[in-house]
Design a protein around this motif. Structure first.
Motif, PDB file in Angstrom:
ATOM      1  N   GLU A 107      10.594 -10.870  -2.872  1.00  0.00           N
ATOM      2  CA  GLU A 107       9.949 -11.409  -1.775  1.00  0.00           C
ATOM      3  C   GLU A 107       8.985 -10.528  -0.997  1.00  0.00           C
ATOM      4  O   GLU A 107       8.399 -10.587  -0.069  1.00  0.00           O
ATOM      5  N   ARG A 187       6.571 -14.827   6.301  1.00  0.00           N
ATOM      6  CA  ARG A 187       5.018 -14.526   6.451  1.00  0.00           C
ATOM      7  C   ARG A 187       4.332 -15.334   7.420  1.00  0.00           C
ATOM      8  O   ARG A 187       3.124 -14.950   7.931  1.00  0.00           O
ATOM      9  N   ARG A 246     -16.912  -1.024  -3.672  1.00  0.00           N
ATOM     10  CA  ARG A 246     -16.628  -1.080  -5.095  1.00  0.00           C
ATOM     11  C   ARG A 246     -15.176  -1.362  -5.298  1.00  0.00           C
ATOM     12  O   ARG A 246     -14.890  -1.823  -6.398  1.00  0.00           O
ATOM     13  N   VAL A 291      -5.214  -1.528  -9.750  1.00  0.00           N
ATOM     14  CA  VAL A 291      -4.477  -2.424 -10.744  1.00  0.00           C
ATOM     15  C   VAL A 291      -4.724  -2.081 -12.194  1.00  0.00           C
ATOM     16  O   VAL A 291      -5.612  -1.209 -12.487  1.00  0.00           O
ATOM     17  N   GLN A 292      -4.054  -2.567 -12.795  1.00  0.00           N
ATOM     18  CA  GLN A 292      -4.301  -2.663 -14.534  1.00  0.00           C
ATOM     19  C   GLN A 292      -5.390  -2.756 -14.741  1.00  0.00           C
ATOM     20  O   GLN A 292      -6.170  -3.569 -14.128  1.00  0.00           O
TER      21      GLN A 292
ATOM     22  N   VAL B 157      -4.616 -16.678   4.160  1.00  0.00           N
ATOM     23  CA  VAL B 157      -3.350 -15.639   4.920  1.00  0.00           C
ATOM     24  C   VAL B 157      -2.672 -14.681   3.803  1.00  0.00           C
ATOM     25  O   VAL B 157      -2.443 -13.670   4.146  1.00  0.00           O
ATOM     26  N   ARG B 159      -4.076 -13.179   1.442  1.00  0.00           N
ATOM     27  CA  ARG B 159      -4.758 -11.984   1.430  1.00  0.00           C
ATOM     28  C   ARG B 159      -5.052 -10.951   2.611  1.00  0.00           C
ATOM     29  O   ARG B 159      -4.979  -9.946   2.649  1.00  0.00           O
ATOM     30  N   TYR B 160      -5.437 -12.035   3.382  1.00  0.00           N
ATOM     31  CA  TYR B 160      -6.192 -11.363   4.820  1.00  0.00           C
ATOM     32  C   TYR B 160      -5.335 -11.387   6.088  1.00  0.00           C
ATOM     33  O   TYR B 160      -5.554 -11.085   7.120  1.00  0.00           O
ATOM     34  N   ARG B 244       0.093 -10.978  -8.626  1.00  0.00           N
ATOM     35  CA  ARG B 244      -0.027  -9.599  -7.693  1.00  0.00           C
ATOM     36  C   ARG B 244       0.249  -8.576  -8.158  1.00  0.00           C
ATOM     37  O   ARG B 244      -0.331  -7.509  -7.977  1.00  0.00           O
ATOM     38  N   ALA B 245       1.035  -8.321  -9.408  1.00  0.00           N
ATOM     39  CA  ALA B 245       1.376  -7.151 -10.214  1.00  0.00           C
ATOM     40  C   ALA B 245       0.062  -6.757 -10.660  1.00  0.00           C
ATOM     41  O   ALA B 245      -0.172  -5.509 -11.098  1.00  0.00           O
ATOM     42  N   ARG B 246      -0.580  -7.674 -11.273  1.00  0.00           N
ATOM     43  CA  ARG B 246      -1.797  -7.429 -12.150  1.00  0.00           C
ATOM     44  C   ARG B 246      -2.846  -7.301 -11.289  1.00  0.00           C
ATOM     45  O   ARG B 246      -3.790  -6.409 -11.608  1.00  0.00           O
ATOM     46  N   LEU B 247      -3.080  -7.974 -10.050  1.00  0.00           N
ATOM     47  CA  LEU B 247      -4.332  -8.088  -9.435  1.00  0.00           C
ATOM     48  C   LEU B 247      -4.186  -7.462  -7.942  1.00  0.00           C
ATOM     49  O   LEU B 247      -5.303  -7.368  -7.307  1.00  0.00           O
ATOM     50  N   GLU B 249      -3.919  -6.864  -3.953  1.00  0.00           N
ATOM     51  CA  GLU B 249      -4.533  -7.756  -2.967  1.00  0.00           C
ATOM     52  C   GLU B 249      -5.551  -8.804  -3.550  1.00  0.00           C
ATOM     53  O   GLU B 249      -6.249  -9.276  -2.537  1.00  0.00           O
ATOM     54  N   MET B 250      -6.178  -8.574  -4.694  1.00  0.00           N
ATOM     55  CA  MET B 250      -7.151  -9.420  -5.097  1.00  0.00           C
ATOM     56  C   MET B 250      -6.871 -10.753  -5.400  1.00  0.00           C
ATOM     57  O   MET B 250      -7.586 -11.678  -5.385  1.00  0.00           O
ATOM     58  N   VAL B 291     -13.289  -6.917  -7.467  1.00  0.00           N
ATOM     59  CA  VAL B 291     -14.200  -6.043  -7.287  1.00  0.00           C
ATOM     60  C   VAL B 291     -15.129  -6.000  -8.643  1.00  0.00           C
ATOM     61  O   VAL B 291     -14.746  -6.639  -9.473  1.00  0.00           O
ATOM     62  N   GLY B 293     -16.896  -4.639 -11.582  1.00  0.00           N
ATOM     63  CA  GLY B 293     -16.121  -4.206 -12.979  1.00  0.00           C
ATOM     64  C   GLY B 293     -15.086  -5.004 -13.487  1.00  0.00           C
ATOM     65  O   GLY B 293     -14.510  -4.566 -14.834  1.00  0.00           O
ATOM     66  N   LEU B 294     -14.576  -6.145 -13.046  1.00  0.00           N
ATOM     67  CA  LEU B 294     -13.543  -6.964 -13.423  1.00  0.00           C
ATOM     68  C   LEU B 294     -14.142  -8.389 -13.553  1.00  0.00           C
ATOM     69  O   LEU B 294     -14.880  -8.763 -12.569  1.00  0.00           O
ATOM     70  N   LEU B 354      10.345 -16.355   0.769  1.00  0.00           N
ATOM     71  CA  LEU B 354      10.117 -16.833  -0.551  1.00  0.00           C
ATOM     72  C   LEU B 354      11.145 -17.115  -1.437  1.00  0.00           C
ATOM     73  O   LEU B 354      10.936 -18.146  -2.233  1.00  0.00           O
ATOM     74  N   GLY B 355      12.178 -16.266  -1.492  1.00  0.00           N
ATOM     75  CA  GLY B 355      13.068 -16.331  -2.520  1.00  0.00           C
ATOM     76  C   GLY B 355      14.193 -17.862  -2.240  1.00  0.00           C
ATOM     77  O   GLY B 355      14.671 -18.222  -2.923  1.00  0.00           O
ATOM     78  N   ASP B 384       2.407 -17.879   1.017  1.00  0.00           N
ATOM     79  CA  ASP B 384       3.090 -17.621   2.354  1.00  0.00           C
ATOM     80  C   ASP B 384       4.412 -17.994   2.558  1.00  0.00           C
ATOM     81  O   ASP B 384       4.738 -17.767   3.651  1.00  0.00           O
TER      82      ASP B 384
END
Lengths: 479, 479
Positions: A107, A187, A246, A291-292, B157, B159-160, B244-247, B249-250, B291, B293-294, B354-355, B384
């Motif tokens: 969470e 949240r 960027r 990120v990765q 929400v 992200r922002y 979220r681990a990979r990306l 806040e994106m 961003v 480059g991705l 969440l859990g 959320d």
């Protein structure tokens, strides 16, 4: 306002209701603060072991009209944690309530007692593969309850927000001794007035935070650090905009360092490794957490190249190792120590609209130079519009020769900040240091609303009297 | 509480102080709300042209003890904008105060009147190359003052943040007619109690927001959208954590869609393009904003591959065009309309830790099935922890046959949410619909503090009486 001291009779009252060991010796640390500006009075020091004990203490203090000073790590810079005047208070220290109560990695939530030390919270999050991003110089001593009570800032605000933005819920003892059980892990929760945001930043004047539900973040996959020399503060802001265009939210920190700061370091802390052969007038320390799939050195080098083509940077070093990154951060983080060794005439924790920062730096310099032969070290969280703006005697001068100018320098700098739409307390709070500033610069309707709220929630005015609001001037319930 | 109607005598009082055209006809729209649940009473409708006029109106209403109902776009779902009982109020509509006052792209700040329509704010930000990320179904009608007064949520929400997280400062008229000038453009400002956060979410019961300083964001360089079929709500949450681990806040949006929702769409809105041949029980709509480059399609395809290897997805489509992305979003956004056409017995705007979400979905289904032959459409902002949880009659059944069960279904679902640490109003607020829920589920200390604050700031109880708090039960100043 009629308050009573936490005297021997009140001591007996506490012992009639609570275990003997709830009271501690009134060691000097409870009556001192980091700036050495005030000496606090202390009646009794209590270190409760539970929220229920905090509630009992507050209820008994309310009954007896004894002032209460909540005490966290004691690291506040505006005197919010000590009470130098009036009837000797009951100091309630949260030091024994320092557990991490629960952690929910999936969470991104951690719940802890208010007495948990900030570094301990960071470590618990890290051990669960998460990040608690509140980061500040005093993190080895500061306690999370104090961080929330003062809405602490620091170097992670640009990406992650202030302390208030990292808090999902609170448990707190209100001034009548009632416990508010608000440790939500949500949240979104639109059920009535946001008591959480009201208590956060109220500096112990509306209650005592006893526990918090905190927001964690994923750990960035890759961290990168660079020091870029910029031709001007305006260029620093344009560089920030370029970096965010960027890299978006992945810009984690963006700190301004002045040539004066580097000179102070060189003079007082020669063990700090100077990054440049010739100290530049302005440089910025940038952290990115990517990120990765993104390489931080590539990202920072591409940022530098792009900035160079726009004339926003003149020189730069991208850290090639963790050690080099740590060295860069040591430069930034030891500036306050260098300042202290030089000795400032006045120091200011101000914020400005980002667009007004360059003009403020120019106008501030002209103003201060007009007042005498001074040096200025202006540095800090420029990405947040937050500058630590400190005024020092000229080379070879002594602070003691400028005592009579301190008040004028402070007032004039604060007037300028206010005129330019800024704040005279960006992240340190009001405490006892800036009560007069708050009265001078606050919007009258806001100040009236604050007084009404204080009176409504703390009718006997027992909670941290003299902090934030000048309660001596307020109508307070006498019976 | 002794209030007076906004009658012809009060009308004359207003006209003695303000231009004639400040008053408007009491058109039906001012007394209706989207759910058709209540019909408001109206004494007078004023549409001021300036903050000073708002202040005059409120001061005159306070003097005359006339209730005031602030009115934005009228899109609130909990009846906060209409007052069905008691003396007929003065409705103050912000519709004429709809200017974008200023925009500071380099600061990521926009200042506008409270009557600016949300879509207009989004467009002004976009025209300056920036993003105002508050995004919700009613954005073509809702006004920013109402969005802030209710702390609106929506699809951005994750992200922002909520509306409150997007607000740097406010201008507002307090219940005594004083104007609070708080339109700061600062990221950090620790000068006293946070009146901004107190007014945000107070639903017009503590004052009228007249303007706001809003936080903009850089526009992501590349947007990508995908629909992934997941085997369960638990898998959806694990997919979110993976994304979220990979990306980081994106990840901009993460919405849960149920098979029941797709079936309702198919039944009532056959023009909506169904994304899958066979409607999956659970799918998620993901937006990423990346961003430079991705590549968003690469990122989403790699996320899918990684999730597939962990058993978190069963099928998926990455949008190949803006049109396909828009089609995916149309599926999500037209579900509420399909729900309306089917006709719900009860609808719930809830949030859970969440859990706890997967267990809530299971337990909720068992609970509702135990109460009768119902269908459930459970969907929404799962990132959320916010579900829109709606209960419908069985296929072929009629809502009118279940009127007597409505209250029980609502109560039981809300009890379950509360027992599991959730909120019975995640993003819609309390309004008049959930006043009893607030009394039932709120922490008593919080409720007492809310009442104390309401009485302190609005001693005559004129601001939106009956919304949020049951003011009829409160001691209110009579003189």
């Amino acid at each position: 306002m009629m308050h009573n001291s936490a005297d021997s009779a009140f001591r007996q009252t506490l012992l009639d209701h609570l275990p003997d060991d709830v009271l501690r010796d009134a060691e000097p640390r409870y009556s001192e603060e980091p700036r050495g500006r005030w000496q606090g009075a202390i009646g009794l020091v209590a270190a409760p072991r539970s929220t229920d004990q905090v509630a009992q203490l507050v209820a008994l203090a309310a009954d007896a009209r004894v002032p209460v000073v909540p005490y966290g790590g004691g690291t506040g810079l505006v005197g919010g944690q000590i009470m130098p005047e009036g009837p000797a208070p009951l100091v309630i220290s949260l030091e024994r309530m320092n557990s991490i109560r629960a952690i929910y990695p999936e969470e991104n939530v951690l719940i802890c007692d208010a007495g948990a030390i900030l570094a301990q919270v960071q470590q618990a999050a890290a051990a669960a593969g998460r990040l608690f991003p509140l980061s500040l110089a005093a993190q080895g001593t500061a306690r999370i309850g104090g961080n929330l009570a003062t809405n602490a800032g620091g170097t992670g605000v640009l990406r992650y927000g202030n302390a208030r933005d990292l808090c999902l819920g609170l448990e707190a003892v209100l001034p009548d001794g009632q416990i508010w059980h608000g440790l939500k892990r949500l949240r979104k929760d639109n059920t009535g007035y946001d008591l959480r945001h009201l208590l956060i930043g109220s500096e112990g004047t509306l209650g005592i935070i006893t526990a918090a539900s905190l927001k964690l973040s994923p750990q960035p996959a890759h961290m990168g650090t660079a020091l870029f020399v910029v031709p001007s503060p305006q260029a620093a802001l344009s560089l920030l905009a370029l970096a965010r265009a960027r890299l978006g939210e992945m810009v984690s920190a963006f700190e301004l360092i002045s040539g004066q700061g580097l000179a102070f370091l060189s003079e007082t802390l020669p063990d700090v490794r100077q990054p440049f052969d010739v100290a530049p007038a302005w440089s910025v320390l940038i952290d990115v957490g990517l990120v990765q799939g993104l390489d931080p050195q590539d990202a920072l080098e591409e940022l530098f190249a792009s900035a160079l083509s726009e004339g926003l940077v003149e020189d730069g070093i991208v850290a090639q190792s963790h050690q080099q990154a740590a060295d860069f951060w040591a430069v930034r983080e030891r500036i306050p120590e260098a300042n202290k060794r030089i000795g400032s005439i006045s120091s200011h924790d101000v914020s400005l609209p980002l667009g007004a920062l360059p003009a403020f730096i120019d106008r501030g310099r002209a103003l201060v130079e007009g007042l005498g032969d001074f040096r200025i070290n202006c540095f800090g969280h420029v990405g947040d519009g937050n500058l630590h703006y400190n005024v020092f005697p000229a080379q070879g001068g002594r602070v003691s020769n400028h005592q009579n100018q301190r008040a004028e320098v402070q007032r004039r700098v604060h007037d300028l900040v206010h005129d330019m739409g800024g704040s005279v307390s960006a992240e340190h709070g009001i405490g006892r240091l800036k009560v007069d500033d708050l009265e001078r610069y606050s919007d009258p309707a806001k100040l009236a609303a604050m007084r009404a709220i204080k009176t409504a929630l703390d009718p006997f005015g027992i909670m941290n009297p003299g902090a934030v609001l000048n309660t001596a001037q307020m109508a307070v319930k006498q019976t």
